[in-house]
Design a protein around this motif. Structure first.
Motif, PDB file in Angstrom:
ATOM      1  N   THR A   2       0.849  -1.181   0.000  1.00  0.00           N
ATOM      2  CA  THR A   2       0.000   0.000   0.000  1.00  0.00           C
ATOM      3  C   THR A   2       0.882   1.226   0.000  1.00  0.00           C
ATOM      4  O   THR A   2       1.822   1.330   0.797  1.00  0.00           O
ATOM      5  N   TYR A   3       0.598   2.174  -0.890  1.00  0.00           N
ATOM      6  CA  TYR A   3       1.340   3.433  -0.881  1.00  0.00           C
ATOM      7  C   TYR A   3       0.977   4.206   0.379  1.00  0.00           C
ATOM      8  O   TYR A   3      -0.178   4.254   0.776  1.00  0.00           O
ATOM      9  N   GLN A   4       1.959   4.832   0.999  1.00  0.00           N
ATOM     10  CA  GLN A   4       1.748   5.510   2.267  1.00  0.00           C
ATOM     11  C   GLN A   4       1.528   7.012   2.115  1.00  0.00           C
ATOM     12  O   GLN A   4       0.645   7.579   2.728  1.00  0.00           O
ATOM     13  N   ASN A   5       2.380   7.699   1.362  1.00  0.00           N
ATOM     14  CA  ASN A   5       2.240   9.136   1.150  1.00  0.00           C
ATOM     15  C   ASN A   5       3.143   9.567   0.010  1.00  0.00           C
ATOM     16  O   ASN A   5       3.895   8.761  -0.514  1.00  0.00           O
ATOM     17  N   LEU A   6       3.075  10.837  -0.337  1.00  0.00           N
ATOM     18  CA  LEU A   6       3.890  11.395  -1.409  1.00  0.00           C
ATOM     19  C   LEU A   6       4.475  12.713  -0.926  1.00  0.00           C
ATOM     20  O   LEU A   6       3.744  13.586  -0.452  1.00  0.00           O
ATOM     21  N   THR A   7       5.790  12.845  -1.009  1.00  0.00           N
ATOM     22  CA  THR A   7       6.460  14.089  -0.660  1.00  0.00           C
ATOM     23  C   THR A   7       7.340  14.488  -1.835  1.00  0.00           C
ATOM     24  O   THR A   7       8.406  13.907  -2.036  1.00  0.00           O
ATOM     25  N   PRO A   8       6.903  15.449  -2.629  1.00  0.00           N
ATOM     26  CA  PRO A   8       7.699  15.844  -3.795  1.00  0.00           C
ATOM     27  C   PRO A   8       9.018  16.493  -3.385  1.00  0.00           C
ATOM     28  O   PRO A   8       9.085  17.218  -2.395  1.00  0.00           O
ATOM     29  N   ASN A   9      10.055  16.214  -4.152  1.00  0.00           N
ATOM     30  CA  ASN A   9      11.354  16.854  -4.011  1.00  0.00           C
ATOM     31  C   ASN A   9      11.505  17.790  -5.200  1.00  0.00           C
ATOM     32  O   ASN A   9      11.687  17.338  -6.323  1.00  0.00           O
ATOM     33  N   LEU A  10      11.414  19.089  -4.952  1.00  0.00           N
ATOM     34  CA  LEU A  10      11.410  20.068  -6.022  1.00  0.00           C
ATOM     35  C   LEU A  10      12.788  20.691  -6.202  1.00  0.00           C
ATOM     36  O   LEU A  10      13.406  21.137  -5.237  1.00  0.00           O
ATOM     37  N   MET A  11      13.249  20.733  -7.444  1.00  0.00           N
ATOM     38  CA  MET A  11      14.520  21.349  -7.768  1.00  0.00           C
ATOM     39  C   MET A  11      14.353  22.870  -7.733  1.00  0.00           C
ATOM     40  O   MET A  11      13.434  23.411  -8.344  1.00  0.00           O
ATOM     41  N   VAL A  12      15.242  23.536  -6.989  1.00  0.00           N
ATOM     42  CA  VAL A  12      15.161  24.993  -6.866  1.00  0.00           C
ATOM     43  C   VAL A  12      16.545  25.613  -7.031  1.00  0.00           C
ATOM     44  O   VAL A  12      17.562  24.959  -6.822  1.00  0.00           O
ATOM     45  N   ALA A  13      16.562  26.875  -7.391  1.00  0.00           N
ATOM     46  CA  ALA A  13      17.824  27.586  -7.558  1.00  0.00           C
ATOM     47  C   ALA A  13      18.424  27.990  -6.218  1.00  0.00           C
ATOM     48  O   ALA A  13      19.642  28.010  -6.059  1.00  0.00           O
ATOM     49  N   ASP A  14      17.575  28.307  -5.234  1.00  0.00           N
ATOM     50  CA  ASP A  14      18.060  28.812  -3.945  1.00  0.00           C
ATOM     51  C   ASP A  14      17.181  28.248  -2.830  1.00  0.00           C
ATOM     52  O   ASP A  14      16.049  28.692  -2.629  1.00  0.00           O
ATOM     53  N   VAL A  15      17.696  27.284  -2.102  1.00  0.00           N
ATOM     54  CA  VAL A  15      16.933  26.618  -1.049  1.00  0.00           C
ATOM     55  C   VAL A  15      16.575  27.598   0.071  1.00  0.00           C
ATOM     56  O   VAL A  15      15.442  27.612   0.548  1.00  0.00           O
ATOM     57  N   ALA A  16      17.508  28.433   0.483  1.00  0.00           N
ATOM     58  CA  ALA A  16      17.241  29.382   1.573  1.00  0.00           C
ATOM     59  C   ALA A  16      16.123  30.346   1.202  1.00  0.00           C
ATOM     60  O   ALA A  16      15.215  30.605   2.003  1.00  0.00           O
ATOM     61  N   LYS A  17      16.165  30.877   0.000  1.00  0.00           N
ATOM     62  CA  LYS A  17      15.118  31.792  -0.471  1.00  0.00           C
ATOM     63  C   LYS A  17      13.775  31.069  -0.531  1.00  0.00           C
ATOM     64  O   LYS A  17      12.737  31.629  -0.177  1.00  0.00           O
ATOM     65  N   THR A  18      13.800  29.826  -0.950  1.00  0.00           N
ATOM     66  CA  THR A  18      12.574  29.049  -1.070  1.00  0.00           C
ATOM     67  C   THR A  18      11.942  28.789   0.290  1.00  0.00           C
ATOM     68  O   THR A  18      10.733  28.984   0.459  1.00  0.00           O
ATOM     69  N   ILE A  19      12.739  28.364   1.269  1.00  0.00           N
ATOM     70  CA  ILE A  19      12.124  28.092   2.572  1.00  0.00           C
ATOM     71  C   ILE A  19      11.654  29.386   3.232  1.00  0.00           C
ATOM     72  O   ILE A  19      10.651  29.385   3.942  1.00  0.00           O
ATOM     73  N   GLU A  20      12.351  30.476   2.988  1.00  0.00           N
ATOM     74  CA  GLU A  20      11.887  31.760   3.520  1.00  0.00           C
ATOM     75  C   GLU A  20      10.502  32.099   2.950  1.00  0.00           C
ATOM     76  O   GLU A  20       9.605  32.510   3.673  1.00  0.00           O
ATOM     77  N   TYR A  21      10.312  31.888   1.651  1.00  0.00           N
ATOM     78  CA  TYR A  21       9.021  32.138   1.010  1.00  0.00           C
ATOM     79  C   TYR A  21       7.944  31.233   1.607  1.00  0.00           C
ATOM     80  O   TYR A  21       6.870  31.690   1.973  1.00  0.00           O
ATOM     81  N   MET A  53       9.913  18.777  -0.176  1.00  0.00           N
ATOM     82  CA  MET A  53      11.363  18.822  -0.100  1.00  0.00           C
ATOM     83  C   MET A  53      11.843  19.769  -1.193  1.00  0.00           C
ATOM     84  O   MET A  53      11.282  19.797  -2.294  1.00  0.00           O
ATOM     85  N   PHE A  54      12.894  20.534  -0.882  1.00  0.00           N
ATOM     86  CA  PHE A  54      13.510  21.428  -1.855  1.00  0.00           C
ATOM     87  C   PHE A  54      14.986  21.103  -1.911  1.00  0.00           C
ATOM     88  O   PHE A  54      15.645  21.033  -0.876  1.00  0.00           O
ATOM     89  N   GLN A  55      15.481  20.902  -3.123  1.00  0.00           N
ATOM     90  CA  GLN A  55      16.893  20.562  -3.274  1.00  0.00           C
ATOM     91  C   GLN A  55      17.523  21.485  -4.303  1.00  0.00           C
ATOM     92  O   GLN A  55      16.942  21.763  -5.355  1.00  0.00           O
ATOM     93  N   ASP A  56      18.710  21.937  -3.968  1.00  0.00           N
ATOM     94  CA  ASP A  56      19.501  22.788  -4.841  1.00  0.00           C
ATOM     95  C   ASP A  56      19.684  22.103  -6.205  1.00  0.00           C
ATOM     96  O   ASP A  56      19.957  20.904  -6.275  1.00  0.00           O
ATOM     97  N   GLU A  57      19.518  22.891  -7.258  1.00  0.00           N
ATOM     98  CA  GLU A  57      19.596  22.347  -8.625  1.00  0.00           C
ATOM     99  C   GLU A  57      20.900  21.588  -8.861  1.00  0.00           C
ATOM    100  O   GLU A  57      20.893  20.475  -9.393  1.00  0.00           O
TER     101      GLU A  57
END
Length: 128
Positions: A2-21, A53-57
């Motif tokens: 059974t699938y439990q959940n989904l957490t996308p890992n999104l490629m971003v240019a700036d992780v710090a800027k993204t989490i601040e937003y 999840m956000f990961q640096d490009e």
């Protein structure tokens, strides 16, 4: 199985800027971050049952070389169900880039759409 959940890992240019937003504009909480060479390369944010999840490009492309041929603006939208769409819309309309105003969809839900600081499209929706 059974699938439990989904957490996308999104490629971003700036992780710090993204989490601040995501913290300041959308009210998410950072639950984990990974620094490397004095900058953040990975973070997880959460709001209730939603985790992103956000990961640096550069680090994501190093982990998955097949991503080197594509940019991080892939055809992806996130559809987020909420329980008080009018309140959220009022909160975000002057803080976020609205790309579709609050409207009733053809299937009867109330939706509005924003573009985040990385150009990802977030649709917020409430069933009637």
């Amino acid at each position: 199985m059974t699938y439990q959940n989904l957490t996308p890992n999104l490629m971003v240019a700036d992780v710090a800027k993204t989490i601040e937003y995501y913290e300041k504009v959308l009210g998410f909480e950072t639950i984990m971050s990974v620094p490397c060479d004095e900058k953040l390369v990975f973070a997880i944010v959460q709001s209730n049952n939603i985790m992103l999840m956000f990961q640096d490009e550069q680090s994501l492309k190093a982990e998955y070389p097949q991503l080197a041929e594509c940019g991080y603006k892939a055809g992806l939208t996130l559809y987020i169900h909420v329980d008080n769409i009018l309140s959220l819309y009022e909160q975000l309309k002057n803080q976020a880039r609205i790309v579709k105003e609050l409207h009733t969809t053809f299937y009867g839900s109330q939706d509005f759409v924003i573009e985040d600081c990385n150009n990802y499209i977030l649709t917020f929706s409430q069933d009637k």
